[in-house]
Design an enzyme around this catalytic site. Structure first.
Site, mmCIF file in Angstrom:
data_model
loop_
_atom_site.group_PDB
_atom_site.id
_atom_site.type_symbol
_atom_site.label_atom_id
_atom_site.label_comp_id
_atom_site.label_asym_id
_atom_site.label_seq_id
_atom_site.Cartn_x
_atom_site.Cartn_y
_atom_site.Cartn_z
ATOM 1 N N ASP A 277 1.020 -1.374 -0.029
ATOM 2 C CA ASP A 277 0.079 0.093 0.067
ATOM 3 C C ASP A 277 0.831 1.160 -0.087
ATOM 4 O O ASP A 277 1.685 1.593 0.858
ATOM 5 C CB ASP A 277 -0.824 -0.286 1.014
ATOM 6 C CG ASP A 277 -1.459 1.004 1.561
ATOM 7 O OD1 ASP A 277 -1.635 2.285 0.639
ATOM 8 O OD2 ASP A 277 -2.412 1.241 2.469
ATOM 9 N N GLN B 19 0.384 6.686 0.861
ATOM 10 C CA GLN B 19 1.118 7.591 1.715
ATOM 11 C C GLN B 19 2.663 7.942 1.089
ATOM 12 O O GLN B 19 3.483 8.376 1.931
ATOM 13 C CB GLN B 19 0.870 7.388 3.081
ATOM 14 C CG GLN B 19 -0.476 7.605 3.663
ATOM 15 C CD GLN B 19 -1.175 8.795 3.434
ATOM 16 O OE1 GLN B 19 -0.655 9.721 3.428
ATOM 17 N NE2 GLN B 19 -2.683 8.845 3.662
ATOM 18 N N LYS C 205 -4.365 11.707 -3.515
ATOM 19 C CA LYS C 205 -3.333 11.785 -2.619
ATOM 20 C C LYS C 205 -1.932 12.450 -3.162
ATOM 21 O O LYS C 205 -0.932 12.608 -2.362
ATOM 22 C CB LYS C 205 -3.075 10.677 -1.693
ATOM 23 C CG LYS C 205 -4.223 10.451 -0.737
ATOM 24 C CD LYS C 205 -3.983 9.132 0.078
ATOM 25 C CE LYS C 205 -5.140 8.606 0.584
ATOM 26 N NZ LYS C 205 -5.855 9.384 1.691
ATOM 27 N N CYS D 64 -8.973 6.022 10.203
ATOM 28 C CA CYS D 64 -9.168 4.639 9.567
ATOM 29 C C CYS D 64 -8.201 3.651 10.193
ATOM 30 O O CYS D 64 -7.811 2.679 9.296
ATOM 31 C CB CYS D 64 -9.374 4.704 7.975
ATOM 32 S SG CYS D 64 -10.714 5.610 7.288
#
Length: 411
Positions: free
Chosen positions: A205, A208, A231, A369
């Site tokens: 993932d 970020q 993002k 989250c």
């Protein structure tokens, strides 16, 4: 020569972001919620406008001029993404609605093809819900077990436990590059290599990460990687799933419908080749083109300069926040990126966030989250200030002053 953007360069770049030039409750907007979503430069907004005004048409289906132009732009966007993440082949890039859909796609398709009772999936305790819930769902469906790599009091993964967790039952490891709640940058290459040493594929993932640092899927040797357009200065509703061709070829389709087929009869369907096998229905054409524009914008500044500028801003913020009495950092990893999570004494994070908002300062409050993370620390949530290259030292000063005012009211 310094690679950090100068204050005059940042001032000039901020002109590309119309939304930043406004007041909230009479105060200049200080936007420090970039981990939730970044603002969009005019260069991206203009591309979206040009698509709908100039060549709006469906892709891959028409022989007419507008469809051809739209198809070319859409597939060129795929190539731009592939180049940005250093994918070996364009068709290893799948357009999705975002990180969440990318993870759900892999969890569902991988689970159908490879998970059986007694198998296990490994994640970490710092995952976003989008990299927990899909794996819980498929494990429950298949009778598999979800195993978790813990982290310590600083928010650093306890990798001494990794080898024992990666036993013969593990079919896939899924974890985050950068924690959205703790800002920890995980040792990605080391973790991937440990999994591959046991022939375990890895999903990363990178939601970020890709906006803060260069990420090469080939250098990391990762099997799957996901991230979201919004993002990284692109539109909402568009994301990327990268997958090695050998894995994408093995997985069944995620959804059925138009464009993911080669032939359809009432008795049987033969699926399309990559990448279309995983892109059923009319895609977010504008979103893909807008994402490509965002990546080109980032490249025009330079990821190296963005990384160094944000790192310097992070160091300044960490130093200045020490001036706020009773401020407690949540997550103290030495290798961190993008955000700082904290609590102001005994004040609830929502109360702190509301008082900052009244001063024009936008931060995120809550569990981000990441409820398991908050449960481990025994807290209801945090205040999170997250940064982009367009943020300034002056905005950090405003945050510190805002927190000091909030402390006088709340504590």
């Amino acid at each position: 020569m310094s690679t950090i953007l100068s204050s005059s360069e940042i001032k000039e770049l901020r002109r590309d972001f119309p939304i930043l030039n406004q007041k909230v409750y009479g105060h200049p907007l200080v936007y420090l919620d970039n981990a939730a979503t970044t603002q969009k430069p005019s260069q991206v907004l203009e591309v979206l406008d040009n698509y709908y005004k100039g060549f709006n048409a469906n892709v891959h289906r028409g022989v007419h001029h507008l469809s051809q132009v739209a198809t070319d732009a859409y597939e060129e966007a795929r190539k731009t993404v592939a180049d940005y993440i250093d994918a070996g082949e364009d068709h290893e890039v799948i357009f999705t609605r975002g990180t969440t859909e990318g993870i759900n796609l892999v969890a569902s398709c991988f689970g159908k093809a490879f998970l059986k009772p007694g198998d296990s999936v490994v994640i970490t305790a710092m995952e976003h819900h989008s990299n927990i819930v899909p794996w819980q769902m498929i494990c429950e469906e298949k009778g598999a077990t979800l195993k978790v790599i813990p982290f310590d009091e600083n928010g650093v993964l306890q990798l001494d436990k990794l080898d024992s967790l990666l036993d013969d039952s593990v079919r896939i490891l899924a974890f985050t590059y950068v924690s959205n709640s703790l800002a920890t940058v995980n040792p990605v290459k080391e973790i991937i290599a440990a999994a591959h040493n046991k022939n375990i594929p890895v999903l990363l993932d990178a939601a970020q990460a890709v906006q803060h640092m260069a990420v090469s899927v080939r250098e990391l040797d990762v099997d799957f990687m996901v991230f979201s357009g919004h993002k990284i200065y692109g539109p909402t509703g568009i994301g990327i799933l990268y997958g090695k061709r050998e894995w994408l070829d093995k997985l069944p389709p995620y959804q059925g419908g138009g464009d993911m087929i080669k032939t359809v009869t009432l008795e049987k369907t033969i699926y399309n080749e990559l990448p279309f096998k995983f892109e059923a229905g009319t895609p977010d054409i504008a979103g893909a083109i807008g994402l490509a524009a965002a990546l080109k914008y980032v490249n025009s500044i330079g990821l190296g300069r963005i990384h160094d500028t944000e790192a310097a801003l992070m160091d300044y913020a960490m130093e200045q926040l020490q001036k706020v009495d009773q401020l407690r950092m949540i997550g103290q990893a030495k290798n961190r990126s993008g955000a700082i999570s904290f609590l102001l004494g005994s004040a609830h994070p929502f109360d702190t966030g509301e008082l900052l908002d009244k001063q024009g300062i936008a931060v995120r409050t809550g569990h981000h989250c990441c409820q398991p993370v908050m449960d481990i620390f025994g807290i209801p949530g945090t205040v999170r200030a997250s940064f982009a290259f367009y943020n300034t030292a002056g905005e950090i000063d405003a945050l510190v002053a805002g927190l000091q005012r909030a402390a006088r009211i709340l504590l």
